[in-house]
Scaffold this motif. Sequence first.
Motif, PDB file in Angstrom:
ATOM      1  N   ARG A 102       1.259   4.125  -2.580  1.00  0.00           N
ATOM      2  CA  ARG A 102       1.198   5.012  -3.019  1.00  0.00           C
ATOM      3  C   ARG A 102       1.906   6.040  -3.067  1.00  0.00           C
ATOM      4  O   ARG A 102       1.537   7.195  -3.983  1.00  0.00           O
ATOM      5  N   LEU A 122      -5.890   4.805  -4.418  1.00  0.00           N
ATOM      6  CA  LEU A 122      -5.319   4.210  -3.174  1.00  0.00           C
ATOM      7  C   LEU A 122      -6.399   3.381  -2.176  1.00  0.00           C
ATOM      8  O   LEU A 122      -6.849   2.622  -1.632  1.00  0.00           O
ATOM      9  N   ALA A 123      -7.778   4.378  -3.143  1.00  0.00           N
ATOM     10  CA  ALA A 123      -8.852   3.534  -2.021  1.00  0.00           C
ATOM     11  C   ALA A 123      -8.978   2.197  -2.877  1.00  0.00           C
ATOM     12  O   ALA A 123      -9.597   0.869  -2.316  1.00  0.00           O
ATOM     13  N   ILE A 140      -7.571  -5.673   1.101  1.00  0.00           N
ATOM     14  CA  ILE A 140      -8.896  -5.979   1.837  1.00  0.00           C
ATOM     15  C   ILE A 140      -9.078  -7.678   1.051  1.00  0.00           C
ATOM     16  O   ILE A 140      -9.332  -8.073   1.885  1.00  0.00           O
ATOM     17  N   TRP A 193       0.585  -1.673  -0.037  1.00  0.00           N
ATOM     18  CA  TRP A 193       0.240  -0.216  -0.429  1.00  0.00           C
ATOM     19  C   TRP A 193       0.538   1.852   0.175  1.00  0.00           C
ATOM     20  O   TRP A 193       0.633   1.870  -0.574  1.00  0.00           O
ATOM     21  N   THR A 243      -6.699  -0.249  -4.344  1.00  0.00           N
ATOM     22  CA  THR A 243      -5.589  -0.520  -4.538  1.00  0.00           C
ATOM     23  C   THR A 243      -6.422  -1.328  -2.796  1.00  0.00           C
ATOM     24  O   THR A 243      -5.844  -2.494  -2.462  1.00  0.00           O
ATOM     25  N   ALA A 244      -6.890  -0.283  -1.860  1.00  0.00           N
ATOM     26  CA  ALA A 244      -7.151  -0.497  -0.492  1.00  0.00           C
ATOM     27  C   ALA A 244      -8.391  -1.610  -0.432  1.00  0.00           C
ATOM     28  O   ALA A 244      -8.532  -2.906   0.163  1.00  0.00           O
ATOM     29  N   ARG A 245      -9.160  -1.671  -1.478  1.00  0.00           N
ATOM     30  CA  ARG A 245     -10.356  -2.050  -1.422  1.00  0.00           C
ATOM     31  C   ARG A 245      -9.875  -3.940  -2.256  1.00  0.00           C
ATOM     32  O   ARG A 245      -9.985  -4.855  -1.966  1.00  0.00           O
TER      33      ARG A 245
END
Length: 490
Positions: free
Chosen positions: A25, A161-162, A169, A21, A164-166
Amino acid sequence: MTIWVLAIFATIQLVSGGALWFYQRSATIDLFEQRLLERAANMAAEIETSLPDLDESALDLIARQELRYPHFERYRVDVLDADGRSVVYPQTRWPETAPDLARRAIAANTHLRAPVVDEDVGFFVSEGASVEAIALPVTGRLGEQLAIVVATSDAFVARQLALTARVLIAGGLVGLIASAISGWLIAGMAVDPFRRLSGVAGQLTPENLDREIVVESPTTEVSALTEELESARERLRSAFAVQERFLSNISHEIKTPIATLLTEAQTINKSELNDEAREFVEVTEDEMRKLGRLVESFLTLTRVREGSGVTRPRRYPANELVMDSLEDCQQMAEQYAVRLNPRLASGEDAMDLSVVGDPALLRTMLNNLIRNAIRFSPKESRVGVVASQDDTTFVVAVDDEGPGIPPEVLEHLFDRFVQSRDEVRRERGHGLGLAIAKGIAELHGGDVVAENRPEGGARFTLTLPIEAADGSGVATDADHRAYEVADADH
C-alpha cells in the motif's frame, strides 16, 4: 499437533500478510504520487513556454500527452492565477479545494497536495477510489504568478491494493490447506513412534513381560523413552521372576506337609471315631485335597511361566487326548448332573492326527477347560466337546449351556485369580485353571480363546499345531497322568 501447526502457520501468515499488504500500500501510493508529481512538473514546464497564448485545446493536448499512463485514467487540468481564477477556461470549473490549493502553492512557491473530498470534480470516481489534487507554481512570460492544478482519481492505487488483497487471501487459503496436509503428515510421523510405544506399553501383562520392547525411531526423545520403558519392563520381569521363584519354593516346601497330613487323615480308622471326630477327619481330608490341588496349580503355573513345561515332548494322538480328558472329567460331570457330549475328529487322516508336547500338561490343559464348562452348566444340560482339524491345526471347542461370561470378566478371563462375582461369593475355585490352560496352550505353540455363544453359554476354543505321524512313538498311560489342578471360573 495438526491444529498447532495450523495455528502457527495462520499466525505467521497473518503477520507476514499484513506487513506485506501495508508495504504494498505504501509503495503503491508513493509510486502514484511520485508519477503525478513528475507528470505535473512536465506539464508546468511546457505550459510556461506556451503562456500567454495557452488555450483549452493546447492544455488538453499537453494533459493527454503527460497523463496517458494507466496510473491516471480520469483527470482534470487547469491553470489558475493568484486569485483562483482560470486563465484558460472562461469560468472556473473547480470546486473550492482547487483554487485554495493554487493560491497556497503560489504563495509558498512550491508544489502542494490535497485530497478532494465531497466535491464534484467533473468525472466519474469508482467505488473505493478517491481524488487527489496537486498544484505547482508557474511563472508566465510577463512574470505573472500562476499555478497548474491537476486533479485525478487514485483508482490505480485502489485496484493494486485490491489485487494484492486477493493474492494474499488466495495464497493464505492455499497455504492453510498445504499446512494442514503437511501438519497432518508431520504429526503422523512424529506421533507414530509414541503411538506404537503406547500400544506396546498397553499390551504389557505379567504373561508377556519376557517380550523385549523395540520401537525403531531416528529421534533421540523416542529412543530415550523406549529405553526407559525397556528398563521398566526388565525391572518388572525381574520382580515377577522373584515372585514366581518364591511361590514355587513355598509350594514345594508345603507340598510334603500337605501330603503327610492327607495320608495321616486317610489312614485313620473312621469306624472307631464318634460322629464329631469323624466329621473333623473328613473335613480335614477334604481341605488337604483342596490345598494340595492349589499347590499343584501353583507349581504347574510356574513351570508354564518359566517356559520349562515341555520337559519330555512326545507325540500324543489328538483324539486320544480328548478321550483321556473326557474320562478324567466324567466323575465330575456325574456329580454336577451334566452330560458330556463328545465328537471326535473324523476323516481319513484322523487316525494319524497327533500333537506333540508334554502329555501331562496337555491333559491338564483340556481337563481345565472341560471342568470349567461343567461347573457353569445347569443340571441336566450338556457340555459339548467337538474336535476337528483345520489345515495344520487341531481344534477343540468346549461349549456349555451356562449363563455365559460377563463382559467385565471376558477381557481378563485368562489372568490369574480372575473369577466372576458369583464364584467369589460361593468360594469355589481359585481362578487359576484357565490361566494354566492358556499358558500350556501357548507353551505348545497354540492358544485358547473364549467367547459367548449367540444361543447362550460360553465357548472355549483350543488350537494346537498338528504333528504329522512320523513313528516317533505314542506316550504311555504313565506319561499321560495329568496334574490335578484347580478349575478357573468365568
